[in-house]
Design an enzyme around this catalytic site. Structure first.
Site, PDB file in Angstrom:
ATOM      1  N   ASP A  74       0.815  -1.225   0.000  1.00 60.56           N
ATOM      2  CA  ASP A  74       0.000   0.000   0.000  1.00 60.56           C
ATOM      3  C   ASP A  74       0.847   1.273   0.000  1.00 60.56           C
ATOM      4  O   ASP A  74       0.441   2.302   0.536  1.00 60.56           O
ATOM      5  CB  ASP A  74      -0.953   0.043   1.219  1.00 60.56           C
ATOM      6  CG  ASP A  74      -1.736  -1.236   1.351  1.00 60.56           C
ATOM      7  OD1 ASP A  74      -2.281  -1.680   0.334  1.00 60.56           O
ATOM      8  OD2 ASP A  74      -1.777  -1.790   2.466  1.00 60.56           O
ATOM      9  N   LYS A 112       2.314   2.312  -5.032  1.00 57.67           N
ATOM     10  CA  LYS A 112       3.029   1.831  -6.231  1.00 57.67           C
ATOM     11  C   LYS A 112       2.235   2.116  -7.490  1.00 57.67           C
ATOM     12  O   LYS A 112       2.793   2.466  -8.523  1.00 57.67           O
ATOM     13  CB  LYS A 112       3.263   0.315  -6.139  1.00 57.67           C
ATOM     14  CG  LYS A 112       4.199  -0.104  -5.051  1.00 57.67           C
ATOM     15  CD  LYS A 112       4.322  -1.608  -4.989  1.00 57.67           C
ATOM     16  CE  LYS A 112       3.102  -2.331  -4.493  1.00 57.67           C
ATOM     17  NZ  LYS A 112       2.748  -2.163  -3.094  1.00 57.67           N
ATOM     18  N   GLY A 155      -3.969  -4.246  -4.090  1.00 58.98           N
ATOM     19  CA  GLY A 155      -4.981  -3.228  -4.349  1.00 58.98           C
ATOM     20  C   GLY A 155      -4.282  -1.967  -4.781  1.00 58.98           C
ATOM     21  O   GLY A 155      -3.600  -1.336  -3.992  1.00 58.98           O
ATOM     22  N   HIS A 156      -4.390  -1.626  -6.046  1.00 56.42           N
ATOM     23  CA  HIS A 156      -3.708  -0.444  -6.556  1.00 56.42           C
ATOM     24  C   HIS A 156      -4.739   0.609  -6.939  1.00 56.42           C
ATOM     25  O   HIS A 156      -5.628   0.353  -7.736  1.00 56.42           O
ATOM     26  CB  HIS A 156      -2.847  -0.815  -7.770  1.00 56.42           C
ATOM     27  CG  HIS A 156      -1.702  -1.718  -7.417  1.00 56.42           C
ATOM     28  ND1 HIS A 156      -0.967  -2.407  -8.345  1.00 56.42           N
ATOM     29  CD2 HIS A 156      -1.154  -2.024  -6.221  1.00 56.42           C
ATOM     30  CE1 HIS A 156      -0.032  -3.116  -7.729  1.00 56.42           C
ATOM     31  NE2 HIS A 156      -0.131  -2.893  -6.442  1.00 56.42           N
ATOM     32  N   GLN A 178       2.082  -6.094  -3.155  1.00 51.20           N
ATOM     33  CA  GLN A 178       2.405  -6.164  -1.711  1.00 51.20           C
ATOM     34  C   GLN A 178       3.666  -5.323  -1.432  1.00 51.20           C
ATOM     35  O   GLN A 178       3.811  -4.264  -2.004  1.00 51.20           O
ATOM     36  CB  GLN A 178       2.610  -7.620  -1.249  1.00 51.20           C
ATOM     37  CG  GLN A 178       1.318  -8.420  -1.196  1.00 51.20           C
ATOM     38  CD  GLN A 178       0.872  -8.904  -2.542  1.00 51.20           C
ATOM     39  OE1 GLN A 178       1.627  -9.493  -3.284  1.00 51.20           O
ATOM     40  NE2 GLN A 178      -0.378  -8.659  -2.880  1.00 51.20           N
TER      41      GLN A 178
HETATM   42  P1  IMP Z   1      -2.436 -12.808   1.936  1.00 50.09           P
HETATM   43  O1  IMP Z   1      -1.495 -12.276   0.918  1.00 50.09           O
HETATM   44  O2  IMP Z   1      -3.880 -12.551   1.588  1.00 50.09           O
HETATM   45  O3  IMP Z   1      -2.173 -14.239   2.278  1.00 50.09           O
HETATM   46  O4  IMP Z   1      -2.197 -11.993   3.308  1.00 50.09           O
HETATM   47  C1  IMP Z   1      -0.982 -12.103   4.048  1.00 50.09           C
HETATM   48  C2  IMP Z   1      -0.610 -10.753   4.665  1.00 50.09           C
HETATM   49  O5  IMP Z   1      -0.227  -9.865   3.638  1.00 50.09           O
HETATM   50  C3  IMP Z   1      -1.750 -10.077   5.431  1.00 50.09           C
HETATM   51  O6  IMP Z   1      -1.193  -9.332   6.505  1.00 50.09           O
HETATM   52  C4  IMP Z   1      -2.320  -9.110   4.400  1.00 50.09           C
HETATM   53  O7  IMP Z   1      -2.970  -8.024   4.998  1.00 50.09           O
HETATM   54  C5  IMP Z   1      -1.032  -8.689   3.697  1.00 50.09           C
HETATM   55  N1  IMP Z   1      -1.246  -8.236   2.312  1.00 50.09           N
HETATM   56  C6  IMP Z   1      -1.464  -9.010   1.222  1.00 50.09           C
HETATM   57  N2  IMP Z   1      -1.570  -8.252   0.125  1.00 50.09           N
HETATM   58  C7  IMP Z   1      -1.395  -6.980   0.513  1.00 50.09           C
HETATM   59  C8  IMP Z   1      -1.345  -5.736  -0.195  1.00 50.09           C
HETATM   60  O8  IMP Z   1      -1.467  -5.652  -1.423  1.00 50.09           O
HETATM   61  N3  IMP Z   1      -1.126  -4.623   0.561  1.00 50.09           N
HETATM   62  C9  IMP Z   1      -0.938  -4.700   1.901  1.00 50.09           C
HETATM   63  N4  IMP Z   1      -0.953  -5.829   2.593  1.00 50.09           N
HETATM   64  C10 IMP Z   1      -1.182  -6.972   1.905  1.00 50.09           C
END
Ligand code: IMP
Length: 429
Positions: free
Chosen positions: A13, A16, A40-41, A225
């Protein structure tokens, strides 16, 4: 053969999307290489706000071709929802504009149910996943029984594979997690429809991008991420299940390392995190509210994918140095700079203290992060509105000092400062 990688240097977040949008005006291809629709972009163009989870943000530029690499896990339902949504905004995501690797893995409803069931079973050790089925899809990949996008090219066999994967998943859902079983016939029928629609988009991404780089085309890899959520280098186990760090782009696109030009790291001017896990500089009460916002504005700190309020805190330069090292970041973009306006003093974490020892580098990667106390330096704040600044000279002197402090401590240049969500609210240094 210029190949650039944009990565998040924090816990995701970082903004990017807006930097990819800015830099993709020069790119022929924008490629995602890891993760799935957990990303989420958000990109703001005039009165239009685009929220993308799967399709690379660069698709907004009419001359850029989007690519989904083999390192990704793809939920076809989200893919077609995004394609439909973009069509409403007049952006036609035809197979000429989006290429999808045959070797990317497919997320099915089993993975999503499994993600929820696993989280429930973790109790107070919950990771706080996005519940998009990411971890279970990568688990199937590593277990070597995942479904790949290329399987969709062989209809009958694919239907049987989906059917048997759902049935196998049902046994675990029911017997291990006491969760409801899923309808294998219905899911197989649905996935056959997806397969027919996806077929024209499927490609050998490694071959395509290598050929195009040799032709002198510009490829921009769009990280999802953030570095601190990397499966190997992040705050394990509170991480995602892929390698969003820059080296992941080579594996996740099937590219050799010889093409690389720049790695651009995107970091907020403060720190944020969704989900559980250690966060040394986390702030609550007034500072927390000032950094997070109330949720009234689209740019306030609430998750694009989950809507969850993000945890927020002061900028952590120990972690930023670590992200620079593990990614090979050569320059930085500092985003959401305008949010610091009015906070005085501003604090920056320059080191950690533990048992009387000062650490400017993490002694054992991100393990035991929770055991450190941040050492802060106070910086003078500013009250002037910076959202209209477009050049370095227009920034207040205290804001310039803040940027200079970051550069001095992390040892690489800040090349961009974003001062608002709009495309043009960017200071290029
Ligand atoms: P998962 O990727 O859904 O398995 O989540 C694992 C961890 O990564 C959790 O803490 C999510 O909140 C975090 N996470 C996954 N994708 C994002 C992202 O795009 N932005 C911020 N945090 C993320």
């Amino acid at each position: 053969m210029p190949f650039d990688i944009i990565v998040g240097a924090q816990w995701g977040d970082e903004g990017k999307g807006r930097m990819v949008d800015h830099l993709s005006t020069h790119a022929d291809y924008v490629a995602r290489y890891s993760g799935g629709d957990n990303a989420g972009h958000t990109i703001t163009v005039g009165d239009k706000i685009f929220k993308l989870h799967l399709i690379p943000s660069g698709i907004i530029n009419p001359d850029t071709i989007g690519v989904l690499g083999n390192g990704m896990v793809i939920n076809p339902r989200t893919l077609f929802e995004e394609i439909d949504k973009l069509a409403q905004y007049g952006i036609e995501v035809t197979p000429e504009r989006l290429r999808i690797s045959h070797a990317a893995h497919i997320i099915t409803p089993v993975h999503i149910s499994m993600d929820a069931a696993l989280e429930k079973s973790r109790g107070d050790q919950m990771i706080g996943t996005t519940r998009r089925g990411i971890g279970p899809a990568y688990t199937d990949k590593a277990n070597r029984h995942g479904l790949r996008i290329g399987d969709m090219l062989n209809g009958e066999v694919f239907a049987d594979k989906v059917h048997s994967r759902v049935k196998a998943g049902n046994i675990i859902l029911k017997t291990v997690y006491n969760s409801p079983e899923l309808d294998a016939d219905m899911i197989a029928a649905q996935f056959i429809e997806y397969a027919q629609k996806i077929a024209p988009y499927i490609d050998d991404v490694s071959f395509l991008l290598t050929k195009e780089l040799k032709n002198g085309k510009i490829v921009l890899a769009e990280g999802s991420q953030g570095a601190l959520l990397d499966l190997d280098h992040g705050s394990y186990p509170y991480v995602t299940s892929s390698n969003p760090t820059a080296p992941g782009a080579f594996i996740g696109l099937g590219l050799g390392a010889n093409h690389l030009r720049n790695v651009i790291g995107v970091t907020k001017a403060f720190q944020s995190r969704v989900g559980e896990g250690p966060f040394p500089t986390e702030q609550f009460e007034e500072i927390g509210t000032a950094l997070r916002g109330t949720g009234k504005n689209p740019w306030d700190e609430f998750g694009t994918t989950t809507g969850r309020p993000r945890r927020v805190g002061w900028l952590d330069l120990v972690l930023l140095r670590y992200a620079i090292r593990t990614n090979g970041i050569s320059s930085l973009a500092l985003t959401k700079f305008d949010i610091l306006t009015g906070l005085d003093p501003l604090k920056i974490c320059v080191a950690y203290e533990s048992s009387g020892k000062i650490h400017t580098e993490l002694p054992m990667g991100m393990s035991n992060l929770g055991s450190f106390t941040p050492v802060y330096e106070d910086m003078e704040g500013w009250t002037e509105d910076v959202t209209g600044c477009r050049t370095w000279d227009e920034l207040p002197s205290q804001a310039q000092a803040y940027v200079k402090k970051v550069e001095a401590i992390v040892g690489i240049p800040v090349k961009w400062v974003s001062v608002g969500p709009e495309r043009e609210q960017l200071v290029t240094i």
